[in-house]
Design a protein around this motif. Structure first.
Motif, short mmCIF file in Angstrom:
data_model
loop_
_atom_site.label_atom_id
_atom_site.label_comp_id
_atom_site.label_asym_id
_atom_site.label_seq_id
_atom_site.Cartn_x
_atom_site.Cartn_y
_atom_site.Cartn_z
N PRO A 310 12.80 87.06 49.83
CA PRO A 310 14.23 86.99 50.00
C PRO A 310 14.98 86.23 49.53
N CYS A 311 16.21 86.83 48.65
CA CYS A 311 17.19 86.14 47.90
C CYS A 311 18.47 86.79 47.90
N PRO A 312 19.21 85.91 47.43
CA PRO A 312 20.69 86.62 47.39
C PRO A 312 21.04 87.58 46.46
N ASP A 313 22.04 88.51 46.80
CA ASP A 313 22.23 89.56 45.97
C ASP A 313 22.20 89.33 44.37
N LEU A 314 21.35 90.15 43.83
CA LEU A 314 21.25 89.96 42.27
C LEU A 314 21.97 90.82 41.46
N GLU A 315 22.86 91.45 41.89
CA GLU A 315 23.87 92.29 41.22
C GLU A 315 24.53 91.21 40.29
N GLY A 316 24.69 91.60 39.02
CA GLY A 316 25.39 90.77 38.10
C GLY A 316 24.78 89.69 37.43
N CYS A 317 23.34 89.15 38.28
CA CYS A 317 22.61 88.01 37.63
C CYS A 317 21.82 88.26 36.41
N ASP A 318 21.35 87.31 35.81
CA ASP A 318 20.75 87.37 34.49
C ASP A 318 19.44 86.68 34.70
N ALA A 319 19.36 85.93 35.94
CA ALA A 319 17.97 85.40 36.23
C ALA A 319 17.73 85.32 37.85
N VAL A 320 16.29 85.26 38.13
CA VAL A 320 16.01 85.24 39.42
C VAL A 320 15.27 83.97 39.81
N ALA A 321 15.32 83.22 40.87
CA ALA A 321 14.62 81.98 41.10
C ALA A 321 13.35 82.50 41.82
N LEU A 322 12.11 81.75 41.26
CA LEU A 322 10.96 82.08 41.69
C LEU A 322 10.26 80.72 41.94
N SER A 323 9.67 80.63 42.90
CA SER A 323 8.83 79.41 42.96
C SER A 323 7.75 79.34 42.09
N PRO A 324 7.11 78.00 41.87
CA PRO A 324 5.69 78.23 41.02
C PRO A 324 4.76 79.16 41.78
N GLU A 325 4.62 79.10 43.21
CA GLU A 325 3.57 79.95 43.77
C GLU A 325 3.78 81.38 43.61
N ILE A 326 4.91 81.77 43.66
CA ILE A 326 5.31 83.17 43.26
C ILE A 326 4.96 83.39 41.65
N GLN A 327 5.29 82.75 40.96
CA GLN A 327 5.09 82.80 39.45
C GLN A 327 3.54 82.96 39.31
N ASP A 328 2.72 82.19 39.99
CA ASP A 328 1.25 82.19 39.69
C ASP A 328 0.91 83.71 40.36
N ILE A 329 1.37 84.01 41.26
CA ILE A 329 0.78 85.33 42.11
C ILE A 329 1.22 86.35 41.11
N LEU A 330 2.46 86.44 40.45
CA LEU A 330 2.97 87.51 39.33
C LEU A 330 2.31 87.28 38.12
N ARG A 331 1.84 86.20 37.69
CA ARG A 331 1.19 85.74 36.56
C ARG A 331 2.40 85.64 35.55
N VAL A 332 3.41 85.15 35.81
CA VAL A 332 4.56 85.25 35.01
C VAL A 332 4.86 83.46 34.81
#
Length: 343
Positions: A310-332
């Motif tokens: 869940p996150c705010p509307d990303l239209e027009g954004c250049d970045a997305v906030a991801l927690s360290p846990e989500i980054q680990d799952i996505l391997r980014v």
């Protein structure tokens, strides 16, 4: 938390368990261990292959509970339908009948055996366990295979289609098959699905299916009523796919008369609305406006991963906030690129 990822060899026992609970005659998983093993090996080989023109590749994805390490769903995409032959379906046609002497002009609904879906990319094997059907996980699973296709356009065609299971009775019999296919193949619907159901490009269809239009008004009423109708188990997939941009009514399955949804990739939301954003470490917060569910995937072909957040509307954004846990799952990591699309 759930993640969609490519299938692995270790998933074979779990896929066997899922295949055992799916309904016979529906377009889901292979039902024997040997065929499941073949599907997994083919997917692994396809993921590792260097592809310039789509051919016999197939890609199988699973939905996994991260905490329980349990497989809760599957979805597949074949790069090119009929890659070793021809993919057959019935096309809905309208034939004009005119008699000048009687001053009669009317239209007749007919079905024509055709191979127009050959070389389209074919979505298949969609199954979601009941406990996750009402959450965003079902949409994530359906959408993720298209996210993969959008990231790797050379691996797939420009058009996609999805056959959905048609109406069957309590005994697994199809009124459409009994009215059409059974007359030519001399076997029950479930036998036909087992013998030739997964081989819609085989010479058996060319040899036995009628090559002339089938006039729909000549079919029994229950067969006509079944045409283009969805088995109740396919309603979730139908809703997800039509929301994505797929359309029905032009083609139906030659076995059970179920609808075949199709679309050009430029009509699909995943292709037109997905955006590449930079990863920023943090938690999505908004003081104004609602939160939306987004599918977020990494851009790694062999190690593809996708989650719903869940996150705010990303239209027009250049970045997305991801927690360290989500980054680990996505391997980014922070600064890496991910693909996002609202679901």
């Amino acid at each position: 938390m759930y993640v969609v990822r490519p299938v692995e060899t270790a998933d074979i026992p779990a896929l066997e368990s899922l295949a055992a609970v799916t309904i016979p005659g529906l377009h889901t998983l292979p039902r024997s261990r040997d065929k499941i093993v073949m599907a997994v090996e083919r997917s692994l080989a396809s993921m590792a292959a260097q592809v310039d023109i789509p051919s016999e590749e197939s890609y199988l994805f699973v939905l996994e509970s991260v905490e329980e390490r349990r497989i809760c769903g599957t979805a597949a995409i074949f790069a090119s339908a009929g890659s070793n032959g021809t993919y057959f379906s019935f096309r809905n046609d309208v034939i004009q009948q005119v008699s000048r002497d009687l001053n009669i002009c009317h239209s007749v609904h007919a079905l024509t055996l055709c191979s127009e879906l050959t070389a389209y990319s074919h979505l298949s094997s969609f199954y979601v366990a009941p406990e996750v059907q009402k959450g965003p996980e079902a949409a994530l699973l359906s959408r993720s295979r298209l996210l993969y296709a959008a990231q790797h356009p050379r691996r797939f065609g420009d058009r996609f289609f999805v056959p959905l299971a048609g109406v069957t009775d309590d005994d697994g019999q199809s009124p459409f098959w009994n009215a059409v296919g059974r007359k030519f193949f001399k076997m029950d619907f479930l036998d036909a699905e087992r013998v030739i159901g997964g081989a819609r490009n085989r010479t058996l269809i060319v040899e036995l299916m009628p090559h002339y239009p089938v006039y729909v008004p000549l079919l029994p009423g229950d067969a006509q009523a079944a045409m283009g109708q969805i088995h109740p188990s396919g309603e979730l997939a139908f809703n997800l796919l039509t929301a994505e941009g797929f359309e029905a009514d032009e083609y139906i399955d030659i076995f059970d008369g179920g609808p075949i949804l199709q679309a050009h990739k430029h009509a699909l939301r995943t292709f037109t609305s997905s955006q590449k954003l930079r990863v920023r470490t943090g938690v999505a917060r908004t003081r104004e406006g609602p939160l939306f569910n987004y599918a977020v995937s990494n851009d790694d072909s062999a190690a593809f991963r996708a989650v719903a957040i869940p996150c705010p509307d990303l239209e027009g954004c250049d970045a997305v906030a991801l927690s360290p846990e989500i980054q680990d799952i996505l391997r980014v990591a922070e600064g890496d690129s991910v693909t996002c699309v609202r679901i």
